[in-house]
Design a protein around this motif. Sequence first.
Motif, PDB file in Angstrom:
ATOM      1  N   ILE A 138       0.834  -1.206   0.000  1.00  0.00           N
ATOM      2  CA  ILE A 138       0.000   0.000   0.000  1.00  0.00           C
ATOM      3  C   ILE A 138       0.867   1.253   0.000  1.00  0.00           C
ATOM      4  O   ILE A 138       0.638   2.192  -0.772  1.00  0.00           O
ATOM      5  CB  ILE A 138      -0.964  -0.013   1.203  1.00  0.00           C
ATOM      6  CG1 ILE A 138      -2.037  -1.092   1.002  1.00  0.00           C
ATOM      7  CG2 ILE A 138      -1.621   1.353   1.410  1.00  0.00           C
ATOM      8  CD1 ILE A 138      -2.884  -1.365   2.224  1.00  0.00           C
ATOM      9  N   ASP A 139       1.873   1.262   0.850  1.00  0.00           N
ATOM     10  CA  ASP A 139       2.779   2.409   0.915  1.00  0.00           C
ATOM     11  C   ASP A 139       3.474   2.621  -0.432  1.00  0.00           C
ATOM     12  O   ASP A 139       3.602   3.755  -0.912  1.00  0.00           O
ATOM     13  CB  ASP A 139       3.816   2.175   2.016  1.00  0.00           C
ATOM     14  CG  ASP A 139       4.757   3.361   2.176  1.00  0.00           C
ATOM     15  OD1 ASP A 139       4.269   4.461   2.485  1.00  0.00           O
ATOM     16  OD2 ASP A 139       5.980   3.179   2.002  1.00  0.00           O
ATOM     17  N   GLY A 140       3.889   1.526  -1.063  1.00  0.00           N
ATOM     18  CA  GLY A 140       4.569   1.616  -2.347  1.00  0.00           C
ATOM     19  C   GLY A 140       3.669   2.144  -3.451  1.00  0.00           C
ATOM     20  O   GLY A 140       4.077   2.978  -4.264  1.00  0.00           O
ATOM     21  N   TYR A 141       2.429   1.657  -3.508  1.00  0.00           N
ATOM     22  CA  TYR A 141       1.508   2.113  -4.547  1.00  0.00           C
ATOM     23  C   TYR A 141       1.150   3.587  -4.365  1.00  0.00           C
ATOM     24  O   TYR A 141       0.974   4.319  -5.354  1.00  0.00           O
ATOM     25  CB  TYR A 141       0.239   1.265  -4.552  1.00  0.00           C
ATOM     26  CG  TYR A 141       0.413  -0.061  -5.245  1.00  0.00           C
ATOM     27  CD1 TYR A 141       0.836  -0.135  -6.570  1.00  0.00           C
ATOM     28  CD2 TYR A 141       0.157  -1.266  -4.581  1.00  0.00           C
ATOM     29  CE1 TYR A 141       1.005  -1.347  -7.210  1.00  0.00           C
ATOM     30  CE2 TYR A 141       0.319  -2.490  -5.215  1.00  0.00           C
ATOM     31  CZ  TYR A 141       0.739  -2.519  -6.532  1.00  0.00           C
ATOM     32  OH  TYR A 141       0.901  -3.722  -7.166  1.00  0.00           O
ATOM     33  N   LEU A 142       1.035   4.044  -3.135  1.00  0.00           N
ATOM     34  CA  LEU A 142       0.770   5.468  -2.900  1.00  0.00           C
ATOM     35  C   LEU A 142       1.925   6.321  -3.418  1.00  0.00           C
ATOM     36  O   LEU A 142       1.716   7.403  -3.981  1.00  0.00           O
ATOM     37  CB  LEU A 142       0.534   5.721  -1.412  1.00  0.00           C
ATOM     38  CG  LEU A 142      -0.775   5.162  -0.831  1.00  0.00           C
ATOM     39  CD1 LEU A 142      -0.802   5.309   0.678  1.00  0.00           C
ATOM     40  CD2 LEU A 142      -1.988   5.861  -1.453  1.00  0.00           C
ATOM     41  N   LYS A 143       3.146   5.835  -3.255  1.00  0.00           N
ATOM     42  CA  LYS A 143       4.310   6.558  -3.778  1.00  0.00           C
ATOM     43  C   LYS A 143       4.320   6.545  -5.308  1.00  0.00           C
ATOM     44  O   LYS A 143       4.724   7.527  -5.946  1.00  0.00           O
ATOM     45  CB  LYS A 143       5.598   5.947  -3.221  1.00  0.00           C
ATOM     46  CG  LYS A 143       5.788   6.217  -1.728  1.00  0.00           C
ATOM     47  CD  LYS A 143       7.036   5.537  -1.184  1.00  0.00           C
ATOM     48  CE  LYS A 143       7.192   5.810   0.319  1.00  0.00           C
ATOM     49  NZ  LYS A 143       8.343   5.081   0.906  1.00  0.00           N
ATOM     50  N   VAL A 144       3.880   5.422  -5.906  1.00  0.00           N
ATOM     51  CA  VAL A 144       3.787   5.363  -7.368  1.00  0.00           C
ATOM     52  C   VAL A 144       2.801   6.417  -7.878  1.00  0.00           C
ATOM     53  O   VAL A 144       3.056   7.095  -8.889  1.00  0.00           O
ATOM     54  CB  VAL A 144       3.360   3.960  -7.841  1.00  0.00           C
ATOM     55  CG1 VAL A 144       3.077   3.968  -9.348  1.00  0.00           C
ATOM     56  CG2 VAL A 144       4.448   2.928  -7.538  1.00  0.00           C
ATOM     57  N   LEU A 145       1.662   6.566  -7.182  1.00  0.00           N
ATOM     58  CA  LEU A 145       0.698   7.593  -7.578  1.00  0.00           C
ATOM     59  C   LEU A 145       1.331   8.982  -7.543  1.00  0.00           C
ATOM     60  O   LEU A 145       1.106   9.806  -8.439  1.00  0.00           O
ATOM     61  CB  LEU A 145      -0.527   7.562  -6.657  1.00  0.00           C
ATOM     62  CG  LEU A 145      -1.569   6.465  -6.909  1.00  0.00           C
ATOM     63  CD1 LEU A 145      -2.721   6.599  -5.919  1.00  0.00           C
ATOM     64  CD2 LEU A 145      -2.109   6.547  -8.334  1.00  0.00           C
ATOM     65  N   ASP A 146       2.110   9.250  -6.516  1.00  0.00           N
ATOM     66  CA  ASP A 146       2.794  10.547  -6.421  1.00  0.00           C
ATOM     67  C   ASP A 146       3.741  10.752  -7.611  1.00  0.00           C
ATOM     68  O   ASP A 146       3.802  11.841  -8.192  1.00  0.00           O
ATOM     69  CB  ASP A 146       3.590  10.638  -5.114  1.00  0.00           C
ATOM     70  CG  ASP A 146       2.686  10.783  -3.892  1.00  0.00           C
ATOM     71  OD1 ASP A 146       1.523  11.196  -4.073  1.00  0.00           O
ATOM     72  OD2 ASP A 146       3.155  10.480  -2.777  1.00  0.00           O
ATOM     73  N   GLU A 147       4.489   9.689  -7.958  1.00  0.00           N
ATOM     74  CA  GLU A 147       5.416   9.794  -9.086  1.00  0.00           C
ATOM     75  C   GLU A 147       4.658   9.991 -10.399  1.00  0.00           C
ATOM     76  O   GLU A 147       5.079  10.766 -11.259  1.00  0.00           O
ATOM     77  CB  GLU A 147       6.283   8.535  -9.183  1.00  0.00           C
ATOM     78  CG  GLU A 147       7.387   8.453  -8.150  1.00  0.00           C
ATOM     79  CD  GLU A 147       8.436   9.528  -8.370  1.00  0.00           C
ATOM     80  OE1 GLU A 147       9.273   9.387  -9.277  1.00  0.00           O
ATOM     81  OE2 GLU A 147       8.392  10.548  -7.649  1.00  0.00           O
TER      82      GLU A 147
END
Length: 407
Positions: A138-147
Amino acid sequence: MCRVIYICADIMMNCYLCGEWVSKTVYIYLKSISYNMKTLFVLLGMFVIYPCLYAQDAELQACREELVRGMSQKNRDSIAAAYCHLGEYYAYRQADSTRYYCDKGLEYARKDVPEPYLTLLINRVETYSALGDMESAIDGYLKVLDEAERFTGVEDQVITTLTSLGVNYCRKDMPDSALIYYNRALEKLEGRKSYDERVHLLTNMAVLYANTSRLKEAENYVRAAVEESKKCDDMDMVLYAASTAGGIMTLQKKYDEAAQMLYPALAMAREQKKPKFVLKSITYLLNAYFRMNNNDSINHYIREAEKMMAELPESSGEVLGYKETLFKILNKMGRYRESLSIQQQMLRAMDVNAQTPIDKLYLEMARNYHGLKDYPHAADYYEKAYWTSDSLHQTEVDAELSELSMK
């Protein structure tokens, strides 16, 4: 000099992942010759080991050849793309290998263009989900959205990420959060073809409805997913839709139709050597065979499932899904202690991957204790099941599901 030595080390690691090792004598000999000759010998050496290491299938060989070309041309974009394709090859096969190749690709990928940078990020994060680490996923996918917000024209990657966030929240037993991200993905899909992303979303929405016992809606969504999968190029999505459809048809007591969907999916998963989908298909077949009282087939597929489990992380969704089915079958067979042992394993894994809602798991454990005539423990778990079942929250989620179904 450094670049050539690095390539040699990389070859040795890649071979290790395939269960083979490059001869140390080759590596030492290469250190003693000139730079240009080293490069030549490295490339020749890679071709020499192809027959023994990469004869598994043409797809893997093509990915390796792409990497060789990129390395020989010293083209960072080509190298990053080749590592990305290798990561995609190992997706649903070996999560550790996928992460390794994604990490290698990210060393070369440019961060000022979306591809293959975003795909490498997404595939890397997916390995956490595959290993049952929902928090990191979940933390990783949220960072992908930011990128992804830094780029334009990346709607497909954003849709994939939103859907994956929904999946991981479902596996954390947080359906309201899952609905938020499924809704956002639906909005992004409006007016787009994006067949792979549509299949992914529709299938996961079907799973969400099935988990809340709204089977007719689950069936509608999964039928739509199977139909859409005929237009998509991603065989993983075809397998995912087909195996999930078989499971939902089983829940609907449409056993013949379930088998018709599951047999081709299982054969395809075996052919492509994807233990994740093999185990998923077997799990649904076990459900169908159990309801048909076909014990011979149950025992046959349990043996195959045990082999597949050895190739997957213990906390993966597929392993936990199989265990959930198995403990229910064992309970109905009167093998309460074996069933309870599996449930206790799943209870310990609840913090990272909630395959079964906690109130339902407590209820099933209570039934096993009751079968063992351990009435104090049975009463204890019946009480836990009652108090962890939040009827008000369930009503709210049910209303949101109705709204989503209308959309």
